[in-house]
Design a protein around this motif. Structure first.
Motif, PDB file in Angstrom:
ATOM      1  N   PHE A 252      25.203  38.510 118.034  1.00  0.00           N
ATOM      2  CA  PHE A 252      24.668  38.025 116.764  1.00  0.00           C
ATOM      3  C   PHE A 252      23.861  36.762 117.006  1.00  0.00           C
ATOM      4  N   VAL A 253      22.641  36.708 116.435  1.00  0.00           N
ATOM      5  CA  VAL A 253      21.797  35.528 116.623  1.00  0.00           C
ATOM      6  C   VAL A 253      21.356  34.885 115.320  1.00  0.00           C
ATOM      7  N   ASP A 254      21.239  35.674 114.215  1.00  0.00           N
ATOM      8  CA  ASP A 254      20.731  35.061 112.983  1.00  0.00           C
ATOM      9  C   ASP A 254      20.922  36.035 111.823  1.00  0.00           C
ATOM     10  N   GLU A 255      20.514  35.593 110.621  1.00  0.00           N
ATOM     11  CA  GLU A 255      20.655  36.455 109.457  1.00  0.00           C
ATOM     12  C   GLU A 255      19.538  36.199 108.452  1.00  0.00           C
ATOM     13  N   PHE A 256      19.239  37.236 107.700  1.00  0.00           N
ATOM     14  CA  PHE A 256      18.276  37.181 106.604  1.00  0.00           C
ATOM     15  C   PHE A 256      19.032  37.523 105.320  1.00  0.00           C
ATOM     16  N   VAL A 257      18.726  36.823 104.228  1.00  0.00           N
ATOM     17  CA  VAL A 257      19.414  37.055 102.959  1.00  0.00           C
ATOM     18  C   VAL A 257      18.419  37.602 101.943  1.00  0.00           C
ATOM     19  N   TRP A 258      18.751  38.747 101.381  1.00  0.00           N
ATOM     20  CA  TRP A 258      17.979  39.356 100.297  1.00  0.00           C
ATOM     21  C   TRP A 258      18.584  38.913  98.972  1.00  0.00           C
ATOM     22  N   GLY A 259      17.851  38.101  98.228  1.00  0.00           N
ATOM     23  CA  GLY A 259      18.275  37.689  96.902  1.00  0.00           C
ATOM     24  C   GLY A 259      17.806  38.687  95.860  1.00  0.00           C
ATOM     25  N   LYS A 260      18.726  39.080  94.966  1.00  0.00           N
ATOM     26  CA  LYS A 260      18.415  40.095  93.961  1.00  0.00           C
ATOM     27  C   LYS A 260      18.169  39.451  92.597  1.00  0.00           C
ATOM     28  N   ASP A 261      17.449  40.167  91.763  1.00  0.00           N
ATOM     29  CA  ASP A 261      17.141  39.641  90.432  1.00  0.00           C
ATOM     30  C   ASP A 261      18.162  40.079  89.390  1.00  0.00           C
ATOM     31  N   GLN A 262      19.265  40.737  89.823  1.00  0.00           N
ATOM     32  CA  GLN A 262      20.347  41.126  88.927  1.00  0.00           C
ATOM     33  C   GLN A 262      21.688  40.841  89.591  1.00  0.00           C
ATOM     34  N   MET A 263      22.695  40.536  88.782  1.00  0.00           N
ATOM     35  CA  MET A 263      24.028  40.333  89.317  1.00  0.00           C
ATOM     36  C   MET A 263      24.661  41.666  89.687  1.00  0.00           C
ATOM     37  N   GLY A 264      25.498  41.628  90.725  1.00  0.00           N
ATOM     38  CA  GLY A 264      26.270  42.793  91.108  1.00  0.00           C
ATOM     39  C   GLY A 264      27.751  42.555  90.898  1.00  0.00           C
TER      40      GLY A 264
ATOM     41  N   ARG B 281       8.543  38.554 117.748  1.00  0.00           N
ATOM     42  CA  ARG B 281       7.089  38.460 117.901  1.00  0.00           C
ATOM     43  C   ARG B 281       6.469  37.490 116.914  1.00  0.00           C
ATOM     44  N   PHE B 282       7.170  37.200 115.821  1.00  0.00           N
ATOM     45  CA  PHE B 282       6.628  36.356 114.754  1.00  0.00           C
ATOM     46  C   PHE B 282       7.612  35.224 114.491  1.00  0.00           C
ATOM     47  N   LYS B 283       7.145  33.996 114.606  1.00  0.00           N
ATOM     48  CA  LYS B 283       8.023  32.824 114.510  1.00  0.00           C
ATOM     49  C   LYS B 283       8.048  32.212 113.115  1.00  0.00           C
ATOM     50  N   GLY B 284       7.320  32.793 112.162  1.00  0.00           N
ATOM     51  CA  GLY B 284       7.216  32.171 110.849  1.00  0.00           C
ATOM     52  C   GLY B 284       7.978  32.884 109.744  1.00  0.00           C
ATOM     53  N   GLN B 285       8.912  33.760 110.091  1.00  0.00           N
ATOM     54  CA  GLN B 285       9.623  34.520 109.072  1.00  0.00           C
ATOM     55  C   GLN B 285      10.719  33.681 108.413  1.00  0.00           C
ATOM     56  N   ARG B 286      10.693  33.567 107.086  1.00  0.00           N
ATOM     57  CA  ARG B 286      11.733  32.860 106.353  1.00  0.00           C
ATOM     58  C   ARG B 286      13.009  33.693 106.340  1.00  0.00           C
ATOM     59  N   SER B 287      14.140  33.014 106.206  1.00  0.00           N
ATOM     60  CA  SER B 287      15.435  33.689 106.255  1.00  0.00           C
ATOM     61  C   SER B 287      15.939  34.117 104.880  1.00  0.00           C
ATOM     62  N   PHE B 288      15.112  33.984 103.844  1.00  0.00           N
ATOM     63  CA  PHE B 288      15.528  34.354 102.485  1.00  0.00           C
ATOM     64  C   PHE B 288      14.315  34.848 101.714  1.00  0.00           C
ATOM     65  N   ALA B 289      14.525  35.860 100.886  1.00  0.00           N
ATOM     66  CA  ALA B 289      13.464  36.312  99.986  1.00  0.00           C
ATOM     67  C   ALA B 289      14.090  36.938  98.753  1.00  0.00           C
TER      68      ALA B 289
END
Length: 213
Positions: free
Chosen positions: A91-103, A126-134
């Protein structure tokens, strides 16, 4: 009684085709944890046991140098890292998908899912500019945003494979119940490679079914 003493090699021995291996894989496993209620995933599709998920030959499908992107949610976050290591990734890192509705959620009402990044061997992004949240739109149940495929293609070289895919995506091989799968995984039959007399989904949901399939 005849003794066969012919030791001449077969001039045309069968050659096993090498299995295609992938440098980037997305895995969206049907987790069982916390999904058995009326609104959980069990009401939408068959689930798998943790042992069955952990036993999947993800490491064998991956190249010696590869990335795996592994979806999880809060109650599976800890075990997901252990499964990654069992597959041969760190494991090296993580990305978080934020949703527009509660679950769902017993404490916080969850409005996000996490995509763990595991590395096998040595493979820089290959790409160093990716944010970890969207913040990305929520669609039908467990339908992950197509933007994730584009993100992975920015980050990692191919070939690309999505496991538990729900629809084809250009440039990717896919495997799962809801698609015409490009690969077969021994012990994990899906409708495109096994015929069964059960209507609807036919995922293996436990080890006994896998043995009897």
């Amino acid at each position: 009684m005849t003794n066969n003493t012919n030791t001449t090699p077969d001039p045309d021995p069968p050659v096993e085709s090498p299995r295609k291996r992938y440098q980037a894989l997305i895995v969206d496993a049907p987790w069982p944890t916390g999904q058995s209620g009326k609104y959980g995933a069990a009401s939408k599709y068959p689930l798998m046991t943790l042992d069955a998920i952990a036993a999947m030959p993800i490491g064998d499908l991956a190249d010696d140098n590869a990335h795996v992107y592994f979806w999880c949610y809060p109650s599976t976050r800890h075990v997901a890292e252990d499964i990654l290591r069992g597959w041969g990734f760190r494991f090296v890192d993580e990305f978080v998908w934020g949703k527009d509705q509660m679950g769902l959620g017993q404490y916080f009402r969850h409005a996000h899912e996490t995509l763990l990044l595991g590395v096998k061997g040595k493979l820089p992004v290959r790409f160093k500019g990716q944010r970890s949240f969207a913040m990305l739109p929520r669609q039908d149940h467990s339908h992950k945003p197509e933007e994730i495929h584009q993100m992975v293609m920015r980050m990692s070289p191919g070939p690309y494979l999505e496991l538990f895919a729900r629809r084809p995506f250009p440039g990717w091989d896919v495997w799962g119940n809801q698609v015409e799968s490009d690969i077969c995984i021994p012990g994990y039959p899906v409708p495109s490679d096994i015929k069964v007399d059960i209507p609807g989904d036919t995922a293996v949901i436990n080890d006994e079914e896998a043995a009897n399939a």
